[in-house]
Design an enzyme around this catalytic site. Structure first.
Site, PDB file in Angstrom:
ATOM      1  N   GLU A 130       0.832  -1.210   0.000  1.00  0.00           N
ATOM      2  CA  GLU A 130       0.000   0.000   0.000  1.00  0.00           C
ATOM      3  C   GLU A 130       0.869   1.264   0.000  1.00  0.00           C
ATOM      4  OE1 GLU A 130      -2.793  -0.277   3.208  1.00  0.00           O
ATOM      5  OE2 GLU A 130      -3.736  -2.097   2.422  1.00  0.00           O
ATOM      6  N   GLU A 277      -4.587  -9.329   0.652  1.00  0.00           N
ATOM      7  CA  GLU A 277      -4.980  -9.244   2.068  1.00  0.00           C
ATOM      8  C   GLU A 277      -6.488  -9.110   2.185  1.00  0.00           C
ATOM      9  OE1 GLU A 277      -3.193  -6.245   4.598  1.00  0.00           O
ATOM     10  OE2 GLU A 277      -1.283  -6.377   3.516  1.00  0.00           O
TER      11      GLU A 277
END
Length: 503
Positions: A130, A277
Site C-alpha cells: 500500500e 490481504e
C-alpha cells in the site's frame, strides 16, 4: 500447382483443427487449475515461533500458498522442499533504494530470491505494501522499482517463474459502489497507469488489499452486516448495481468488481486480480463492536468457501478470486487500535483462535486404503479432547511416542494436534475389529491426509513426504494460465501437436 494448393489447404485445415484442440486442452487446464486461498505471515509479535514451527503449522493444515511481509532468510530456508508457494515482499523501507538503483534491485534478488530457488518455491514478489496510501512520497520510484526487480529476474533467468507486482489498497477507490462507476483517485492516474502497463507487459497480476470489515464499518449502517460476512441476504436487502443490474451477494465481490472497473477505465483489458490481504478481526476496542470471534469465524469460513468455488465476481466470472487471508498469527506489537492486533488465526503457541476450515485450503486429498483418517474435530471442547487423548494413549493402546517432546509430531504443541495423531493411530489399528472414530463426539473422519513434514500419520499413502500433496498451482494468473513449473511440459505438448499437423 492445383494439387499443391489443395494439399496446402488441407494442411491448413488440419493445422487449424489441431490448434483448436490445443485451445481446448488449455481451457481444460484452466478449469483444473482452479482457485486457491493462501495465508499472510506477519512478524510483529512478542513471541514468534521458530521457522520450523511455522512450517509445521502450515503443513499440518496443508496450506500451499503464503505471503511474507519481508524476505526472512531463515523462514525461506525452512520452506525449502515443502512445495509451498511463497510470495516474498520488498518492505516499504527498501522501495526507495531499489527504485533509484538497478544494482540495489539486483543485489536484493540475488540475496532474497536466487539464493533460495528452486528448493524454496518462490513464485511472486510484492513490492512494498500500500505504498501510495502509506508513503506517498515514494510513489515516483514505485514503478521504476518494479521494473528494476523484473530486469534483475530476467538476468537471473527467473522471470518465467516469478511475477512482480505491488499490493494496493481499496482506499485508492473513493467510491467503490456501485462497482460499475468505480474509479481510482485521479491524483494517482499517472502512477497507476504505469503500474498497469508494467503488469500487462510482464503478464503479472494486480495485487489488491480489500477488507469488507472496514467497508462495513465506514458505511455507517448503509450496508447490512450479512453483506459483509457472505451471509444470505433477505429479498428486501438485495444489493444491485443500478447500471449493470448485477446482484452482489457479498461486499468482497463488489470490492473486486469495483477494482476491475477502475482498471478498465485506463483502457486495459482485465488484468487478473489477486487479493493479497483480507480478513476480519476477532477482537477490538470499545468502539469496535463488530470485531468479534463469531464474526471473524463466519467471515473467514465463508470467504474460503466463496473463493474455492472457483468463480470470479459478476463482471469477470471466469477469473477466480485467489486470496490471501490476513493473517496466520496475532501480531500483538502492531501499532494502532486493538483490532489491528487481532486478525490472527493462531496464537504464537500454535493454538487456534477459533474453528476454521483450513484443511479445505490446500485442496490436496490423499485417501488411505482404510476409509480415511480419524482426527480431532475443529472447535471440539478442550476437556473432551484431553479425555479422548488420554484414553487413546492409555486403554486404547495407540502408539503415542511420536507426539512426545522432541519427536516428529510434537509440534505444533496443541491438544488438537496431539489428539488427532492419537485418535488416528487408534482408529487405523482397531477399525478392522470394530474400533470407531468418535471419542465422545470430539473426532471426525477426513479424507485429507493430516501428515506434515516428518510427522507421518498411520495410514498415509505417501510416507516419503509426510503425506502432503504437493501443490499444483500458484498465484501466477487467472483461470486459463498455467503454473510456471508446468510450462515446459505444456509447451512441449503444444509443439508436438503442431509438428504432427505439419507432418
Amino acid at each position: 500447382m492445383v494439387k499443391i494448393g489443395v494439399k496446402s489447404s488441407i494442411g491448413r485445415m488440419r493445422l487449424q483443427m489441431l490448434l483448436g484442440y490445443v485451445l481446448f486442452i488449455f481451457s481444460s487446464l484452466s478449469v483444473a487449475l482452479g482457485a486457491f486461498v493462501g495465508i499472510n505471515i506477519g512478524t510483529d509479535l512478542s513471541t514468534l515461533p521458530s521457522p520450523e514451527q511455522v512450517v509445521a503449522i502450515l503443513r499440518s493444515h496443508q496450506i500451499t500458498h503464503i505471503r511474507l511481509f519481508d524476505s526472512d532468510n531463515h523462514l525461506l530456508s525452512a520452506l525449502s522442499d515443502t512445495g509451498i508457494e511463497v510470495m516474498v515482499s520488498v518492505t516499504n523501507y527498501e522501495v526507495l533504494r531499489i527504485g533509484q538503483t538497478p544494482s540495489a534491485a539486483a543485489s536484493w534478488i540475488n540475496k532474497n530470491v536466487a539464493a533460495f530457488v528452486p528448493a524454496t518455491n518462490i513464485t511472486a514478489i510484492a513490492v512494498g505494501s500500500e505504498v501510495l496510501s502509506t508513503i506517498p512520497n515514494v510513489a515516483p520510484v514505485l514503478v521504476p522499482a518494479m521494473y528494476n526487480l523484473h530486469k534483475a529476474l530476467v538476468s537471473s533467468n527467473l522471470n518465467y517463474k516469478i511475477q512482480v507486482s505491488t499490493p494496493l489498497s481499496m482506499d485508492l477507490i473513493p467510491r467503490p459502489f456501485p462497482p460499475s462507476a468505480a474509479l481510482f483517485n485521479s491524483s494517482w492516474n499517472s502512477t497507476i497507469d504505469g503500474i498497469l502497463k508494467f503488469l500487462k507487459t510482464t503478464n503479472s497480476v494486480f495485487m489488491l488489499n480489500a477488507y469488507p470489515y472496514y467497508g462495513y464499518v465506514q458505511s455507517s449502517g448503509i450496508f447490512p452486516i450479512e453483506y459483509a460476512l457472505f451471509r444470505q441476504l433477505s429479498p428486501v436487502k438485495q444489493i444491485v448495481d443500478p447500471n449493470t443490474l448485477f446482484h452482489y451477494d457479498s461486499m468482497f465481490d463488489a470490492m473486486v468488481d469495483a477494482t476491475y472497473n477502475a482498471i478498465s477505465a485506463f483502457n486495459y483489458p482485465a488484468i487478473p486480480i489477486v487479493i493479497t490481504e483480507t480478513g476480519w478481526p476477532w477482537a477490538g476496542g470499545g468502539k469496535e463492536r463488530d470485531a468479534t470471534v463469531e464474526n471473524a469465524e463466519t467471515f473467514n469460513n465463508n470467504l474460503i468457501k466463496r473463493v474455492l468455488n472457483g468463480s470470479g465476481p459478476p463482471s469477470q466470472p471466469g477469473i477466480p478470486m485467489n486470496t490471501y487471508i490476513y493473517e496466520l498469527f496475532n501480531e500483538d506489537k502492531r501499532p494502532g487500535p486493538e483490532s489491528e492486533k487481532s486478525y490472527g488465526l493462531y496464537y504464537s503457541n500454535g493454538s487456534s483462535v477459533y474453528a476454521l476450515g483450513l484443511d479445505a485450503i490446500g485442496g490436496g486429498v490423499s485417501v488411505n486404503g482404510s476409509g480415511g483418517f480419524c482426527v480431532a474435530k475443529k472447535g471440539a471442547d478442550v476437556s473432551g479432547l484431553e479425555d479422548g487423548l488420554n484414553w487413546a494413549c492409555g486403554p486404547g493402546q495407540a502408539n503415542c511416542s511420536a507426539i512426545q517432546s522432541g519427536q516428529p509430531c510434537y509440534m505444533p504443541d496443541t491438544i488438537e494436534n496431539h489428539a488427532s495423531f492419537a485418535y488416528n493411530d487408534y482408529y487405523q489399528r482397531m477399525q478392522s475389529v470394530g474400533g470407531t472414530c468418535d471419542f465422545s463426539g470430539t473426532a471426525v473422519i477426513t479424507t485429507v491426509d493430516p501428515s506434515y513434514g516428518s510427522c507421518v500419520f498411520r495410514g498415509s499413502t505417501n510416507a516419503s513426504i509426510g503425506g502432503l500433496v504437493q501443490p499444483a498451482f500458484g498465484p501466477v494468473g487467472p483461470t486459463g494460465s498455467v503454473s510456471s513449473h508446468e510450462l515446459p511440459y505444456t509447451w512441449g505438448l503444444v509443439l508436438g501437436i503442431v509438428l504432427l499437423a505439419v507432418l
